[in-house]
Design a protein around this motif. Structure first.
Motif, PDB file in Angstrom:
ATOM      1  N   SER A   1       0.840  -1.196   0.000  1.00  0.00           N
ATOM      2  CA  SER A   1       0.000   0.000   0.000  1.00  0.00           C
ATOM      3  C   SER A   1       0.876   1.247   0.000  1.00  0.00           C
ATOM      4  N   LYS A   2       0.353   2.308  -0.626  1.00  0.00           N
ATOM      5  CA  LYS A   2       1.126   3.545  -0.683  1.00  0.00           C
ATOM      6  C   LYS A   2       1.252   4.181   0.699  1.00  0.00           C
ATOM      7  N   THR A   3       0.183   4.126   1.459  1.00  0.00           N
ATOM      8  CA  THR A   3       0.183   4.755   2.774  1.00  0.00           C
ATOM      9  C   THR A   3      -0.265   3.743   3.821  1.00  0.00           C
TER      10      THR A   3
END
Length: 528
Positions: free
Chosen positions: A107-109
């Motif tokens: 996941s990006k964040t």
């Protein structure tokens, strides 16, 4: 099956700590052993030597990954953060690594609850705290509390009155003090942490900004977490929950909360839930693995070893069969009925045991009949002893009255007939005493005979074997029911929510995970 068992963690700290405060060093050895235990169970299910070797290599890689994440820092945008000094930080660092290991991307964040729900004057205005404001604003607070209580009716969730005066369905997490329900009166803010804390108020709290200011002044930087139902409302205001099909028993109550708010004229718009349907077991159909089934699944599937394709194509049929078995065992109330049910479910020795148990019961019934005749003699003897006691008391009373009337006034002048009458009283008492002595001796003989009948080798052997079969039935019943539950509810839940390491350990080349992705279905579920 691996001999090692999982470890268990029990905190002996005098204060309650959240995950964000637990030092990684305090729990990491236990966490590592538990993870190794889980990995061993997984690799132990792989049959083919070459595949097991690859699975063990994958498991070792995951353990190294766990240690590596703990020992080093992880990179964030614009900088490098120190190592995982708390358990929450360790999980935050570990999650992207596990995502890469299973899916190839992360996941990006990624964040943690203590950051996402940080509650300060700077964050109080975020949409996620809008639902909190409804419970604080005097114009909406009464309707919001009523809506919450209606939403939890008929569930195991407490209504607000169970938390005390002024309670709202939110918890405050205070560093060093723990987590507790928020209670508000016009003059006091109380947080029901393990050791409750209180703040005197200059004026009533009427919105999130007032509460954030008081919390910041009184406790420093805190996190505010909605109770199960309101937490969904909080985060769905800004984000989209990704839930598997069976996730969260609170969604229906949250939906009802929103319906009640709407009925009161309060609009609280939230994003829908993204429901993700995984068919993990079906996805094994296109793999070539062979499994050594865990012990609880061997009886339901009727095999110790199965190819993955057979498991994928038969597990639902096995569930239907096991549900019938549960009903069959549920109806069996006695040991005899349970033996028949076990024969129906398992076959094997249970029919022979059922016949043996019936023969034992016949033997014990014959012994009980012999004992019953002896017991009849015991009852008759006791009855006669009671009669003797009553008659003796009657004779003693008559003797006393006769003595006072004829003998006591003038013993020398007592009429000869009355003297003879007194001798008759004494003779009758002596006769009753002798009969009582004889009956007591007979009673002792009967009891000895009764004990001998009950303790014959035949009786002792029959009772011992009966108890042995009963214990065997109880253990088998528990084992079968355990297997039924694991094969039905357990497999269904794991089908929709598999453990991440399974894919890496069972299929290091990624074919199982790829098949799951291909068969994945998603839908939106409204919360308003």
């Amino acid at each position: 099956m691996p001999s090692r068992l999982p470890s268990f963690i029990a905190s002996t700290s005098e204060r309650a700590m959240t995950t964000a405060e637990v030092p990684t060093s305090a729990v990491f050895p236990c966490l590592q052993r538990t993870f190794q235990w889980a990995l061993d169970l997984t690799t132990g299910c792989i049959c083919l030597p070459e595949e097991r070797m690859r699975s063990e290599e994958a498991a070792a890689h995951l353990q190294k990954l766990l240690c590596r994440v703990r020992d080093r820092c992880y990179e964030e945008r614009g900088g490098i953060r120190a190592g995982a000094e708390t358990l929450a930080a360790l999980y935050e660092c570990l999650l992207p690594e596990l995502q890469v290991a299973v899916a190839g991307v992360s996941s990006k964040t990624i964040t943690r609850t203590s950051s996402l729900l940080r509650f300060t004057p700077d964050t109080a205005g975020l949409p996620r705290f809008r639902i909190l404001d409804l419970f604080l604003n005097p114009e909406t607070a009464a309707a919001a509390k009523c809506a919450y209580d209606v939403a939890v009716q008929g569930t195991h969730t407490y209504s607000l009155d169970k938390f005390g005066t002024g309670a709202i369905p939110f918890d405050l997490v205070i560093p060093g003090s723990g987590r507790g329900t928020i209670r508000l009166t016009p003059k006091v803010l109380a947080v029901m942490t393990p050791q409750p804390v209180f703040v005197n108020l200059d004026r009533p709290i009427e919105n999130v900004h007032d509460l954030a200011r008081v919390c910041a002044d009184g406790f420093g930087e805190c996190a505010l977490v909605g109770k199960a139902i309101t937490l969904i409302s909080m985060l769905a205001r800004e984000f989209v929950f990704a839930f598997h099909e069976d996730a969260s028993m609170y969604v229906s109550s949250t939906r009802r909360l929103h319906e009640e708010l709407h009925a009161s004229g309060i609009e609280h718009k939230v994003n829908p839930i993204l429901r993700i349907r995984l068919e993990s077991w079906d996805a094994l159909d296109n793999t070539s693995h062979w499994f050594e089934l865990p012990e609880p699944l061997r009886l339901p599937f009727g095999a110790d070893h199965l190819p993955a394709r057979t498991f994928a194509r038969t597990w639902r049929e096995v569930q239907v069969k096991e549900l019938k078995h549960i009903e069959t065992l549920k109806k069996a109330k006695s040991t005899t009925q349970a033996l028949r049910a076990l024969h129906q479910v398992m076959g094997g020795c249970w029919d022979a045991l059922s016949k043996e148990y019936a023969e034992i019961r016949r033997t014990l019934r014959a012994i009980r009949r012999r004992l019953a005749s002896v017991q009849t003699d015991v009852r008759k003897t006791h009855a006669r002893l009671r009669e003797i006691k009553r008659e003796w008391q009657k004779v003693e009373r008559a003797k006393g009255e006769h003595f006072r009337k004829w003998i006591l006034p003038s013993p020398e002048d007592a009429p000869p007939d009355e003297v003879q009458r007194r001798r008759e009283f004494e003779e009758r008492i002596a006769s009753l005493r002798a009969e009582r002595r004889e009956l007591r001796n007979r009673l002792e003989e009967i009891r000895n005979k009764q004990a001998q009948l009950a303790s014959t080798e035949e009786a002792v052997r029959a009772r011992s074997r009966r108890e042995e079969i009963q214990r065997e039935v109880q253990l088998a019943r528990v084992r079968v029911v355990r297997g039924c539950v694991i094969a039905t509810d357990g497999l269904s839940r794991c089908n929709h929510r598999p453990s991440a390491w399974w894919f890496t350990v069972v299929s290091p080349k990624g074919e199982w995970a790829e098949n799951v992705y291909k068969g994945m279905e998603m839908r939106l579920e409204e919360l308003n």
